[in-house]
Design a protein around this motif. Structure first.
Motif, PDB file in Angstrom:
ATOM      1  N   GLY A  11      -2.454  36.696   7.347  1.00  0.00           N
ATOM      2  CA  GLY A  11      -1.141  37.336   7.409  1.00  0.00           C
ATOM      3  C   GLY A  11      -0.581  37.336   8.824  1.00  0.00           C
ATOM      4  O   GLY A  11      -1.322  37.218   9.806  1.00  0.00           O
ATOM      5  N   LYS A  15       4.717  32.629   9.068  1.00  0.00           N
ATOM      6  CA  LYS A  15       5.151  31.823   7.905  1.00  0.00           C
ATOM      7  C   LYS A  15       6.634  32.061   7.580  1.00  0.00           C
ATOM      8  O   LYS A  15       7.402  31.124   7.423  1.00  0.00           O
ATOM      9  CB  LYS A  15       4.330  32.190   6.644  1.00  0.00           C
ATOM     10  CG  LYS A  15       2.855  31.886   6.763  1.00  0.00           C
ATOM     11  CD  LYS A  15       2.099  32.236   5.490  1.00  0.00           C
ATOM     12  CE  LYS A  15       2.024  33.729   5.217  1.00  0.00           C
ATOM     13  NZ  LYS A  15       1.196  34.484   6.158  1.00  0.00           N
ATOM     14  N   THR A  17       8.943  33.501   9.444  1.00  0.00           N
ATOM     15  CA  THR A  17       9.761  33.084  10.589  1.00  0.00           C
ATOM     16  C   THR A  17      10.003  31.573  10.529  1.00  0.00           C
ATOM     17  O   THR A  17      11.108  31.089  10.765  1.00  0.00           O
ATOM     18  CB  THR A  17       9.015  33.454  11.900  1.00  0.00           C
ATOM     19  OG1 THR A  17       8.757  34.859  11.876  1.00  0.00           O
ATOM     20  CG2 THR A  17       9.799  33.098  13.134  1.00  0.00           C
ATOM     21  N   PRO A 131       0.415  36.191   2.168  1.00  0.00           N
ATOM     22  CA  PRO A 131      -0.811  35.816   2.859  1.00  0.00           C
ATOM     23  C   PRO A 131      -2.060  35.806   1.974  1.00  0.00           C
ATOM     24  O   PRO A 131      -2.984  35.067   2.237  1.00  0.00           O
ATOM     25  CB  PRO A 131      -0.945  36.882   3.949  1.00  0.00           C
ATOM     26  CG  PRO A 131      -0.131  38.029   3.497  1.00  0.00           C
ATOM     27  CD  PRO A 131       0.945  37.481   2.629  1.00  0.00           C
ATOM     28  N   CYS A 187       2.342  28.388  15.771  1.00  0.00           N
ATOM     29  CA  CYS A 187       3.442  29.331  15.996  1.00  0.00           C
ATOM     30  C   CYS A 187       2.935  30.442  16.913  1.00  0.00           C
ATOM     31  O   CYS A 187       1.744  30.711  16.966  1.00  0.00           O
ATOM     32  CB  CYS A 187       3.898  29.891  14.650  1.00  0.00           C
ATOM     33  SG  CYS A 187       5.430  30.836  14.739  1.00  0.00           S
ATOM     34  N   ARG A 188       3.826  31.089  17.597  1.00  0.00           N
ATOM     35  CA  ARG A 188       3.479  32.148  18.561  1.00  0.00           C
ATOM     36  C   ARG A 188       2.519  31.611  19.606  1.00  0.00           C
ATOM     37  O   ARG A 188       1.525  32.244  19.942  1.00  0.00           O
ATOM     38  CB  ARG A 188       2.848  33.352  17.855  1.00  0.00           C
ATOM     39  CG  ARG A 188       3.685  33.872  16.729  1.00  0.00           C
ATOM     40  CD  ARG A 188       3.065  35.072  16.092  1.00  0.00           C
ATOM     41  NE  ARG A 188       3.227  36.225  16.943  1.00  0.00           N
ATOM     42  CZ  ARG A 188       3.096  37.472  16.534  1.00  0.00           C
ATOM     43  NH1 ARG A 188       2.792  37.708  15.285  1.00  0.00           N
ATOM     44  NH2 ARG A 188       3.254  38.476  17.344  1.00  0.00           N
ATOM     45  N   ARG A 217       6.922  28.389  20.452  1.00  0.00           N
ATOM     46  CA  ARG A 217       6.399  29.279  21.492  1.00  0.00           C
ATOM     47  C   ARG A 217       6.753  30.733  21.195  1.00  0.00           C
ATOM     48  O   ARG A 217       7.686  31.008  20.427  1.00  0.00           O
ATOM     49  CB  ARG A 217       6.991  28.867  22.849  1.00  0.00           C
ATOM     50  CG  ARG A 217       6.504  27.521  23.308  1.00  0.00           C
ATOM     51  CD  ARG A 217       7.354  26.974  24.441  1.00  0.00           C
ATOM     52  NE  ARG A 217       8.675  26.571  23.994  1.00  0.00           N
ATOM     53  CZ  ARG A 217       9.635  26.108  24.788  1.00  0.00           C
ATOM     54  NH1 ARG A 217       9.410  26.002  26.090  1.00  0.00           N
ATOM     55  NH2 ARG A 217      10.813  25.761  24.310  1.00  0.00           N
ATOM     56  N   THR A 218       5.993  31.631  21.801  1.00  0.00           N
ATOM     57  CA  THR A 218       6.281  33.049  21.640  1.00  0.00           C
ATOM     58  C   THR A 218       7.651  33.349  22.239  1.00  0.00           C
ATOM     59  O   THR A 218       7.959  32.919  23.346  1.00  0.00           O
ATOM     60  CB  THR A 218       5.205  33.877  22.380  1.00  0.00           C
ATOM     61  OG1 THR A 218       3.946  33.508  21.849  1.00  0.00           O
ATOM     62  CG2 THR A 218       5.417  35.356  22.198  1.00  0.00           C
TER      63      THR A 218
HETATM   64  N1  LIG Z   1       7.044  32.549  17.928  1.00  0.00           N
HETATM   65  C1  LIG Z   1       7.113  33.893  17.802  1.00  0.00           C
HETATM   66  N2  LIG Z   1       7.339  34.661  18.880  1.00  0.00           N
HETATM   67  C2  LIG Z   1       7.391  36.004  18.784  1.00  0.00           C
HETATM   68  N3  LIG Z   1       7.219  36.693  17.646  1.00  0.00           N
HETATM   69  C3  LIG Z   1       6.990  35.980  16.532  1.00  0.00           C
HETATM   70  C4  LIG Z   1       6.917  34.552  16.535  1.00  0.00           C
HETATM   71  N4  LIG Z   1       6.668  34.140  15.269  1.00  0.00           N
HETATM   72  C5  LIG Z   1       6.599  35.246  14.520  1.00  0.00           C
HETATM   73  N5  LIG Z   1       6.784  36.360  15.256  1.00  0.00           N
HETATM   74  C6  LIG Z   1       6.746  37.749  14.805  1.00  0.00           C
HETATM   75  O1  LIG Z   1       5.467  38.004  14.245  1.00  0.00           O
HETATM   76  C7  LIG Z   1       5.559  38.843  13.120  1.00  0.00           C
HETATM   77  C8  LIG Z   1       4.960  38.132  11.900  1.00  0.00           C
HETATM   78  O2  LIG Z   1       5.750  36.989  11.630  1.00  0.00           O
HETATM   79  P1  LIG Z   1       6.076  36.568  10.137  1.00  0.00           P
HETATM   80  O3  LIG Z   1       6.586  37.717   9.337  1.00  0.00           O
HETATM   81  O4  LIG Z   1       6.908  35.346  10.210  1.00  0.00           O
HETATM   82  O5  LIG Z   1       4.607  36.191   9.663  1.00  0.00           O
HETATM   83  P2  LIG Z   1       4.083  35.931   8.192  1.00  0.00           P
HETATM   84  O6  LIG Z   1       2.981  34.935   8.340  1.00  0.00           O
HETATM   85  O7  LIG Z   1       5.218  35.559   7.298  1.00  0.00           O
HETATM   86  O8  LIG Z   1       3.521  37.356   7.777  1.00  0.00           O
HETATM   87  P3  LIG Z   1       3.004  37.813   6.315  1.00  0.00           P
HETATM   88  O9  LIG Z   1       1.664  37.181   6.163  1.00  0.00           O
HETATM   89  O10 LIG Z   1       2.965  39.296   6.403  1.00  0.00           O
HETATM   90  O11 LIG Z   1       4.000  37.275   5.323  1.00  0.00           O
HETATM   91  C9  LIG Z   1       7.033  39.164  12.956  1.00  0.00           C
HETATM   92  O12 LIG Z   1       7.295  40.393  13.569  1.00  0.00           O
HETATM   93  C10 LIG Z   1       7.730  38.035  13.697  1.00  0.00           C
HETATM   94  O13 LIG Z   1       8.993  38.431  14.208  1.00  0.00           O
END
Ligand SMILES: Nc1ncnc2c1ncn2[C@@H]1O[C@H](COP(=O)(O)OP(=O)(O)OP(=O)(O)O)[C@@H](O)[C@H]1O
Ligand SMILES: [Mg+2]
Length: 261
Positions: A11, A15, A17, A131, A187-188, A217-218
């Motif tokens: 999780g 994903k 994003t 997730p 990602c991040r 990138r973050t």
């Molecule tokens: N490159 C990035 N830089 C900064 N923050 C990020 C980045 N990518 C994602 N985030 C942040 O990280 C958190 C999790 O991102 P996201 O919801 O896209 O993940 P997810 O894999 O869809 O989560 P889940 O498994 O709960 O569905 C969010 O708060 C999002 O804004």
């Protein structure tokens, strides 16, 4: 019609994003030619989903009804504020789908059936997945033609990738022989760290074809954008996240062989 499941067993890796901003990035080029993208939201956690990012209203629990054969999936398609992007919203009721449907024979292929019945109206369909490793995830992989794995660049990333690779092999054997591992996206990522470089090297050694050259990138702008119901190109067009998602859309569009990429 290529159908890309955006996934990881873990999780919070980015994903949703990726689903929202990759979709918006693809639309920026495709809409010039009158082509559209469809995003299917399969995440029952509505508060953190693509649906609530794109639309501030609470979607009704209609996707569950479509899975139960009560309505057609096409009736659930709605336009979003992103030009060229259509959405099938998720709903909290999806969490009940597993309980209601998983005891029925062949239930993991129900979603594949309803997605397969959609008209060929979109250049690409993206599926944002929850997730957890379970019925919804397996249904998404059965309905997809391709898997885009999003990993959070870091020490645990390759472990979660290996776990997912096993699930994809099993889905291929049992449910969907044509499923392809389309790409792996970091990602991040903080490209300045040694940890990033180590993970990057290992990823490219283990998945030379699939590791995407784009990294996201973050960027704090990505944390802020959902609160404004805007994709990154609208919310912060000059940000490095907009630059990264533009590059990602170009790479994905070219890999898919979409016209104009
Ligand atoms: N490159 C990035 N830089 C900064 N923050 C990020 C980045 N990518 C994602 N985030 C942040 O990280 C958190 C999790 O991102 P996201 O919801 O896209 O993940 P997810 O894999 O869809 O989560 P889940 O498994 O709960 O569905 C969010 O708060 C999002 O804004
Ligand atoms: Mg998500």
């Amino acid at each position: 019609m290529r159908r890309i499941a955006i996934t990881n067993l873990k999780g919070g890796v980015g994903k949703t994003t990726t689903a929202v901003n990759l979709a918006a990035g693809l639309c920026r080029k495709l809409r010039e030619r009158g082509e559209r993208v469809l995003l299917i939201d399969l995440d029952p956690q509505i508060e953190a989903s693509a649906s609530s990012w794109l639309e501030r209203s609470d979607p009704e629990s209609r996707l569950l009804g479509a899975l139960r054969g009560e309505s057609g999936l096409i009736d659930l398609v709605q336009e979003t504020s992103v030009p060229g992007l259509d959405l099938i919203p998720g709903c909290g009721g999806l969490a009940r789908a597993e309980v209601l449907l998983s005891s029925e024979p062949g239930s993991e292929t129900v979603l594949a059936g309803v997605v397969g019945a959609l008209p060929e109206r979109w250049s690409v369909v993206l599926l944002d997945t929850p997730p957890a490793h379970g019925w919804l995830m397996h249904s998404a992989l059965a309905a997809a033609s391709d898997v885009l794995v999003v990993i959070e660049s870091g020490a645990m990333a390759l472990g979660s990738l290996a776990g997912l690779d096993r699930v994809v092999s099993l889905v291929r054997q049992r449910l969907n022989p044509d499923l392809e591992l389309f790409g792996v996206l970091q990602c991040r990522a903080d490209a300045r760290t040694r940890l990033y470089r180590e993970v990057d090297e290992l990823l490219k050694a283990q998945f030379p074809e699939e590791a995407l050259s784009t990294i996201v990138r973050t960027d704090v702008r990505l944390l802020e954008a959902p609160g404004h119901c805007q994709d990154i190109f609208r919310y912060a067009p000059q940000s490095r996240a907009a630059e990264d998602f533009s590059q990602l859309a170009d790479e994905v569009g070219a890999r898919l062989g979409l016209r104009g990429f």
